[in-house]
Each structure stands twice: as structure tokens, then as C-alpha cells.
Design an enzyme around this catalytic site. Structure first.
Site, PDB file in Angstrom:
ATOM      1  N   CYS A 147      -7.287  -7.006   6.787  1.00  0.00           N
ATOM      2  CA  CYS A 147      -7.664  -8.067   5.847  1.00  0.00           C
ATOM      3  C   CYS A 147      -8.365  -9.171   6.641  1.00  0.00           C
ATOM      4  O   CYS A 147      -8.071 -10.351   6.462  1.00  0.00           O
ATOM      5  CB  CYS A 147      -6.456  -8.589   5.080  1.00  0.00           C
ATOM      6  SG  CYS A 147      -5.190  -9.329   6.104  1.00  0.00           S
ATOM      7  N   LYS A 185       0.834  -1.210   0.000  1.00  0.00           N
ATOM      8  CA  LYS A 185       0.000   0.000   0.000  1.00  0.00           C
ATOM      9  C   LYS A 185       0.864   1.254   0.000  1.00  0.00           C
ATOM     10  O   LYS A 185       0.477   2.271  -0.581  1.00  0.00           O
ATOM     11  CB  LYS A 185      -0.969  -0.029   1.184  1.00  0.00           C
ATOM     12  CG  LYS A 185      -1.942  -1.200   1.073  1.00  0.00           C
ATOM     13  CD  LYS A 185      -2.832  -1.360   2.255  1.00  0.00           C
ATOM     14  CE  LYS A 185      -3.582  -2.681   2.191  1.00  0.00           C
ATOM     15  NZ  LYS A 185      -2.731  -3.880   2.460  1.00  0.00           N
TER      16      LYS A 185
HETATM   17  N1  SAM Z   1       0.372  -2.131   4.784  1.00  0.00           N
HETATM   18  C1  SAM Z   1       1.212  -3.277   4.509  1.00  0.00           C
HETATM   19  C2  SAM Z   1       1.215  -3.559   3.031  1.00  0.00           C
HETATM   20  O1  SAM Z   1       0.280  -3.164   2.326  1.00  0.00           O
HETATM   21  O2  SAM Z   1       2.164  -4.170   2.541  1.00  0.00           O
HETATM   22  C3  SAM Z   1       0.783  -4.479   5.316  1.00  0.00           C
HETATM   23  C4  SAM Z   1       0.780  -4.197   6.798  1.00  0.00           C
HETATM   24  S1  SAM Z   1       0.476  -5.614   7.800  1.00  0.00           S
HETATM   25  C5  SAM Z   1      -1.207  -5.847   7.596  1.00  0.00           C
HETATM   26  C6  SAM Z   1       0.601  -4.937   9.414  1.00  0.00           C
HETATM   27  C7  SAM Z   1       1.985  -4.493   9.832  1.00  0.00           C
HETATM   28  O3  SAM Z   1       1.884  -3.986  11.171  1.00  0.00           O
HETATM   29  C8  SAM Z   1       3.027  -5.586   9.866  1.00  0.00           C
HETATM   30  O4  SAM Z   1       4.119  -5.239   9.056  1.00  0.00           O
HETATM   31  C9  SAM Z   1       3.446  -5.677  11.326  1.00  0.00           C
HETATM   32  O5  SAM Z   1       4.833  -5.885  11.505  1.00  0.00           O
HETATM   33  C10 SAM Z   1       3.045  -4.335  11.880  1.00  0.00           C
HETATM   34  N2  SAM Z   1       2.773  -4.379  13.338  1.00  0.00           N
HETATM   35  C11 SAM Z   1       2.662  -5.444  14.148  1.00  0.00           C
HETATM   36  N3  SAM Z   1       2.436  -5.059  15.422  1.00  0.00           N
HETATM   37  C12 SAM Z   1       2.399  -3.738  15.417  1.00  0.00           C
HETATM   38  C13 SAM Z   1       2.229  -2.759  16.425  1.00  0.00           C
HETATM   39  N4  SAM Z   1       2.000  -3.104  17.706  1.00  0.00           N
HETATM   40  N5  SAM Z   1       2.284  -1.466  16.060  1.00  0.00           N
HETATM   41  C14 SAM Z   1       2.483  -1.115  14.780  1.00  0.00           C
HETATM   42  N6  SAM Z   1       2.651  -2.007  13.776  1.00  0.00           N
HETATM   43  C15 SAM Z   1       2.617  -3.289  14.098  1.00  0.00           C
END
Ligand code: SAM
Length: 287
Positions: free
Chosen positions: A232, A116
Site C-alpha cells: 500500500c 485479504k
Molecule cells: N495482508 C494483510 C491484510 O490484508 O490484512 C496486511 C498485511 S501488512 C501490509 C504486512 C504484515 O507483514 C504485517 O502484519 C507485519 O506484521 C508482517 N511483517 C512484518 N515484518 C515481516 C517480515 N520480516 N516477514 C514477514 N512478515 C512481516
């Protein structure tokens, strides 16, 4: 693939008999692989020529096309050169909803691996600023490589906790995307691990984490700015209820629209996305 009984019971209650049957039928099909043309570097006609095959458009995804049969994307020079990014069509909805324009300052708070964020850089046409943040340093390194490959010259990669980053940059952004970590119910058709990791407790834990991340994001947005929250996954706790919790805590924000995509209603694996504005008077509208 066997889905957890508790998950299936939730979906039956959520979708009703007809919707549930359509969902199960969609889940029995193999997912179709799709790509997003990186408009910073290429265009659909050019990419089609380079891949040596016509590209079929994905409905609802502006730059989304199904991967032509027989193309090995990871090994293709056009992929290495950043002319396209493998991204399933429904995953394009959140950035589309945020609708960033050239010259704006945008923040992608949970950005790795960068699907994204790449889309936001393309929408900015590399004119403006994209802060692409990822809390995990290892995943931030992947994010940086993605954005370099895609030619996102307007992007800065950070690896901070959302609360620290947003407190340090109050009111700095026209648009913020919170694509939160979630229980991944929309990944079930593609990732067996997501099915194995699912539990009612995991849904509750994700919802608590999402509320904290989204809460942090509020400070980074300028008055009148736009915020998209997306996941998702399909559980109401992680979607509508997270948004409702946020709106109760931040009465200066208003909901504009919410979208729920399922594998049986639109191309791709499914997505939730809500658009909010800070200080706006938009009315909620389910689409
Ligand atoms: N937006 C990305 C894309 O389109 O490629 C996908 C994001 S993925 C759904 C969610 C992300 O949030 C992961 O990379 C994860 O490492 C991160 N994440 C996990 N725990 C988190 C936290 N407590 N605070 C912020 N980000 C976190």
C-alpha cells in the site's frame, strides 16, 4: 496533515504536474470508509437490509461497498457476526488479481490482520486450503480472530518466518499472496503515524525486507502457480524495483500484469499489485 517535503518531491517527479495536482486534491478530501461483504456468510442485499441503508458499490472492488452514513461498524451485530469486513476498496485489488478458485491451495504469507486472507477464503468458497501466515505471534492472534469471525473454515493460521515456512512447503501452493510490510504511503490520509514514520531510509529498509520476503515465497509455489506481490505504498523501490529484483533472481517466473492505484485514480487509498506466474510466458502489462 503536512506531508514530508522529500516525499512530495518524489510524488511530483513520479506523477508529473497534472497527476501531482490531482493527487494533492484527493489527499485534501476525507477518506470514505468502505466494507467488503463477506460472501461466505451474506450477500449485498441482505447486508443492506440489516444495516438499514442502501449500499453504494465501490468501482473496481467486486464485493466492496461504501459504508452508509451513520453506521457504526464495530458495534453492529452484522459486523460481530462476520457478515462484513471493513476494507478500503483498493486493498481488495491484490486478492482479486490472485483469482483463487474453489479447490485450490493458497498461501497468504503476510496475512494479519486478515482483510485479504478473508477475501481469499471467500473466493475459495471454503473449498480448498488457505494457509494464512503472520510472523508476529500477537498479530497472528488477531488474524485468527478475524478468520474465525468471517467463518473461514478452510483457513489454517501459522506464525512462521516466511523463509522457514516456504522452505518447509516446497511447491505446495497454487497461489501465493505476498502483501508485504511497506512504508505505507497509501495510508497517509488515514494514519498520521504513517506520515511521521516516513523517511527515505525507511523506504530503503522496507525495500530490502520486501526483497527477502518475496524471495522466500518463490519456493512455496508449484510450477504454473500464481504469485501476487502487493503493497500500500507508491515508491518504485518498494514496488516495480522489488518485482524486477525478484524476476532477475527467479527466471522461471514471468510478469503478467502490474497495477498501480492512487487515491486520485480510483476509490480508496492506493495500492500496488503485481501478478507473476511460475513457468508461464505472460508478458508484462501495466494497467
Ligand atoms: N495482508 C494483510 C491484510 O490484508 O490484512 C496486511 C498485511 S501488512 C501490509 C504486512 C504484515 O507483514 C504485517 O502484519 C507485519 O506484521 C508482517 N511483517 C512484518 N515484518 C515481516 C517480515 N520480516 N516477514 C514477514 N512478515 C512481516
Amino acid at each position: 496533515m503536512e506531508l514530508p517535503a522529500a516525499y512530495l518531491a518524489r510524488m511530483r517527479a513520479q506523477l508529473g504536474a497534472e497527476g501531482y495536482a490531482a493527487y494533492l486534491a484527493a489527499m485534501a478530501l476525507a477518506p470514505r470508509r468502505a466494507l467488503r461483504v463477506n460472501t461466505l456468510k451474506s450477500a449485498p442485499e441482505e447486508l443492506s437490509q440489516l444495516l438499514g441503508a442502501p449500499l453504494a458499490r465501490c468501482e473496481g472492488a467486486a464485493d466492496g461497498f461504501f459504508l452508509p452514513e451513520g453506521v457504526q461498524p464495530g458495534r453492529h451485530p452484522a459486523h460481530l457476526a462476520g457478515l462484513f469486513y471493513m476494507q478500503e476498496p483498493s486493498a481488495q485489488t491484490p486478492a482479486q488479481l490472485l483469482d483463487v478458485r474453489p479447490g485450490e491451495a493458497a498461501l497468504d504469507l503476510c496475512a494479519a490482520p486478515g482483510g485479504k486472507a478473508g477475501q481469499l477464503a471467500a473466493a475459495l468458497q471454503n473449498d480448498g486450503l488457505l494457509v494464512a501466515n503472520e510472523v508476529s505471534p500477537a498479530r497472528a492472534a488477531v488474524l485468527r480472530r478475524t478468520l474465525e469471525r468471517l467463518g473461514a473454515r478452510c483457513a489454517v493460521v501459522t506464525a512462521m518466518r516466511p523463509d522457514a515456512l516456504c522452505a518447509a512447503l516446497p511447491g505446495a501452493f497454487d497461489a501465493v499472496l505476498v502483501d508485504a510490510p511497506c512504508s505505507g504511503e497509501g495510508m497517509f490520509r488515514r494514519e498520521a503515524q504513517a506520515v511521521r514514520d516516513w523517511s527515505e531510509a525507511a523506504v530503503a529498509a522496507c525495500a530490502a525486507r520486501q526483497r527477502a520476503i518475496l524471495d522466500s515465497a518463490a519456493a512455496a509455489l508449484r510450477p504454473g502457480g500464481r504469485l501476487v506481490y502487493s503493497t500500500c505504498t507508491f515508491s518504485p523501490e518498494e514496488n516495480e524495483e522489488t518485482v524486477a529484483h525478484f524476476l532477475r533472481a527467479h527466471p522461471d517466473f514471468s510478469p503478467v500484469t502490474m497495477r498501480r492505484l492512487y487515491p486520485h485514480t480510483s476509490p480508496g487509498e492506493g495500492q500496488f499489485a503485481a501478478l507473476l506466474v511460475r513457468g508461464g510466458g505472460g508478458a508484462a502489462q501495466a494497467v
